[in-house]
Scaffold this motif. Sequence first.
Motif, PDB file in Angstrom:
ATOM      1  N   GLU B 450       8.273 -81.114  37.017  1.00  0.00           N
ATOM      2  CA  GLU B 450       8.410 -81.985  36.038  1.00  0.00           C
ATOM      3  C   GLU B 450       9.931 -82.055  35.558  1.00  0.00           C
ATOM      4  OE1 GLU B 450       5.253 -82.574  32.802  1.00  0.00           O
ATOM      5  OE2 GLU B 450       4.931 -80.535  33.387  1.00  0.00           O
ATOM      6  N   ASP B 452      13.245 -82.748  36.546  1.00  0.00           N
ATOM      7  CA  ASP B 452      14.027 -83.732  36.555  1.00  0.00           C
ATOM      8  C   ASP B 452      13.818 -84.931  35.535  1.00  0.00           C
ATOM      9  OD1 ASP B 452      15.149 -83.731  39.991  1.00  0.00           O
ATOM     10  OD2 ASP B 452      15.754 -82.429  38.353  1.00  0.00           O
ATOM     11  N   GLU B 453      12.614 -85.245  35.411  1.00  0.00           N
ATOM     12  CA  GLU B 453      12.222 -86.354  34.495  1.00  0.00           C
ATOM     13  C   GLU B 453      12.069 -86.019  33.104  1.00  0.00           C
ATOM     14  OE1 GLU B 453       8.302 -88.085  35.670  1.00  0.00           O
ATOM     15  OE2 GLU B 453       9.252 -88.721  37.711  1.00  0.00           O
ATOM     16  N   ARG B 456      15.943 -86.037  32.212  1.00  0.00           N
ATOM     17  CA  ARG B 456      16.271 -87.348  31.949  1.00  0.00           C
ATOM     18  C   ARG B 456      15.878 -87.945  30.772  1.00  0.00           C
ATOM     19  NH1 ARG B 456      14.124 -88.781  37.526  1.00  0.00           N
ATOM     20  NH2 ARG B 456      16.117 -88.236  38.761  1.00  0.00           N
ATOM     21  N   PHE B 457      14.701 -87.628  30.405  1.00  0.00           N
ATOM     22  CA  PHE B 457      13.940 -88.033  29.111  1.00  0.00           C
ATOM     23  C   PHE B 457      14.677 -87.576  27.958  1.00  0.00           C
ATOM     24  CE2 PHE B 457      10.939 -89.936  26.269  1.00  0.00           C
ATOM     25  CZ  PHE B 457      10.642 -89.059  25.321  1.00  0.00           C
TER      26      PHE B 457
END
Lengths: 443, 472
Positions: B450, B452-453, B456-457
């Motif tokens: 989870e 990287d996402e 980014r978020f």
Amino acid sequence: MFEGVFYFSVFSYRVKGMSYGLKCILCGAEYPPMEIRYSCDCGGLLDVAHDLSSLRGQLSRELFDSRLVERTPPYNSGVWRYKELVLPVDNGWMVSRPEGNTNLYRSPRLSKWVGVDDLYLKHEGENPTGSFKDRGMTVGVTKAKLLGCKAVACASTGNTSASMAAYAALADLSAIVFIPEGKVASGKLSQALAYGARTLEVKGDFDVVMRLVRQVCEKFDIYLLNSINPFRIEGQKSIIFEMLQQLGWVAPDWIVLPAGNLGNVSAFGKALWELAELGLVERMPRLAAVQARGANPFYRSFVGGFRKREKVKAQTLATAIRIGDPVSYHRAVRALRWTNGLVVEVSDGEIMDAKAQIDMAGIGCEPASAAAVAGAKRLVGADTIRLGETVVIVLTGHLLKDPQVTLDYHLERLEGITPAYANRPVLIEPTVEAVREALEDDL
Amino acid sequence: MLVMKFGGTSVGSAGLISRVAGIVQDAKADKDHLVVVVSAMKGVTDSLIEAARAAAEGNDEVYWGVKADLLAKHLDAVGELVGDDDRVEIGGVIEDRLHDLERLCRSVAVLGELTVRSLDMVVAIGEKLSSIIMAATLRTQGTKAQAIDTTQIVITDESFGAANPLMKETRVKVRESLLPLLERGVVPVVTGYIGATAEGVPTTLGRGGSDYTAAIIGGCLDADEVQIWTDVDGILTADPKIVPEARTLEELSYAEAAELAYFGADVLHPKTIKPIVEQSIPLRIKNTFNPAHPGTLIIEKPGLSRHITPAIISTKDLGLIIVAGGDETWTPEVAARALSRLARAGVDVLMFSQSFSERNLSLVVRQSDMEHSLKALQREFESDFDKGSMLHLDVQEHVATISMVGVPGENGASIVPQTFAALGKHGTKVLSIAQASSEYNVSFVVTEDEVDETVRFLHHELGLQGGRIGAD
């Protein structure tokens, strides 16, 4: 994954007599391969699932390399060369031009412009109808014949319809093409008409047309050949197989491509995953999908960590990727996760300047393809792509597909865009002196 | 007086060395007194380590191979960069240094053992080679330069592999050697990363130590600025390989930079800040591939009008161990025992936290240390387990940490509440949290798939991207 969405991997599948089947990427439900369906009952998209465990023993780099010398069907085709991973059918059924076998270019000019020494450009515009769609269509139309369909249809921003019309003509099937009013490049429209497709121009944008064609195909028993059809994706996977073969089976660090309906993003991810499973490639390249700023729903979803599936009203002069609600969204999310990929966006101005550079390198492409080069340049500027990395950019369509926009760029007629590399023709008197004056700088 | 340090990637090839020479010459036009610090060419340090290790295992082929490769690599560079007058001499010096390599490896092979001390002698060769070539290149291009071996001037203690400089002695020697050269308009090209004990035994400053060298030299010479030249525009709001929209932070305080360096922002050696802070010398991170970009300036008090611009650092390949127990069994002693046992076992505990009422302690270690850590903890609490206590160990492998590092803005608002609001919105499962009272950083643990996402978020949600990516 935060909506509770879990994607099924494409693992071994075996149905009596057939080594592939259809599998839902959301709920995992399986369907027999000869059933005509484009999505699962749960609403999820379908994958063609191959029997990778038995293929592992059969397939090797050497096998694929040995087929490169074949001059006859099926292995003379850049798609059917990889038959076992595309659609294992008897040769007699294949509808093939042949297609594929596209060049992998190196251009010092573009390497310098983008800022990457090890830059390659795979030109899918070199396919029979001028775009990568031919790879998916050869498989889709072959499947249509296999299923006994008499008519095929698609919604298109241009390239899909051109390709489908040509392959349908080859297979002696009726082709019905649905296009959004006024939004298809002239080169492509002329192709659909020329190849004899029944062309319906619909009052609405691509997303409206896409919804319409799905309804029509269910109702009238016509075979739908948009990339929602998983067999289209299977053919497009061959871009990756061929690319890797051309690179001696050494994976590049990055593969950059334009992203519209997300068919290629999906296909590339699936192809790389399958190659990794089969041990044919040692590591995963990272996929970088590039969208036009005015048509960037996937980009928006991406920066939000894929929390939400975003939709927009698409607007860009790269009409091939002018799509606001891409059909293959879930497949593409999965592809990015498999490849630790990214999405970036570029402006129309950047797209056209990149296109001018690609054209001036003597390679040429249509606007949507140039988005990938513009995106690569952005990523180099952002330090995401670093010196020493190998990058392959996939050019999706031929320069001749959209002659109008090329002219408009060089004649500085594009609204809101100041061309950085305009190449204006000059009107002169018919004298040698006039020529000398005009060519002062060059001579 | 300016110190410019160029890392291995920046001097990774003949073309790049030439480019760096150009950058140095441009700088010299502005700042008359200039010292250059260089790392070994990219990949050379690793090759030297490989050679030394192979030698210890009696594998002659490997270190002969490395010597041959390095000889070719450096002589090619000399051929491309160094003018006729110098070429033969410089080529000769390169050969001598690589002959040293062979000699050292042979000794290691005979002993059948590689000590940290011997390893330091071997890896020191990389910087010696690059500094010689860089100085020769500058001379060929018209700038007076001289290669300086820091084993002569940077005096350290005897902690081989991660030596600490003895600043008093070093200051004397550095000023003694370099000031006269600077007065004469010569650019000293100094070897990064290496030093020597008072007895003259070569030492190294630890991985990435060339930054530290630059800071030490800067401190000794009372520099106006120390520049670290790398392959990114500066310190970014996140790793651009995860978030292309990451923005370069214009200014940072010493405190923030130190936190970022520690958390693996990968741009600065953690000890670099200390000599700089002591004398309030500005530190600037610059991009060799984009010299026009101002980079990131690290100073004592960054501009007060600056909004909070935190940076997000993520580290993967970690594991989480939770020492948990029921009511009676939990005492503060349990936490102390667990931590000291792991310290004795030589395990780096990267993060730990214990919440107020819950009787458990979460520990974050490297995934590669997991097995070792679990064994150590099992042994520590063996008697407790035998006595049938509720104490037990829970494990979660393949986790990652995300740290938000940033000074509170002028309105006092800290990044902490914003971060948690964003996390809540994203729905990420947070496994553990730690925040020191400094408010400079808050770290939390999530599963590796989870991370990287989530990064980014967070980057997008907290508006860290600013303008367009890729544009200056």
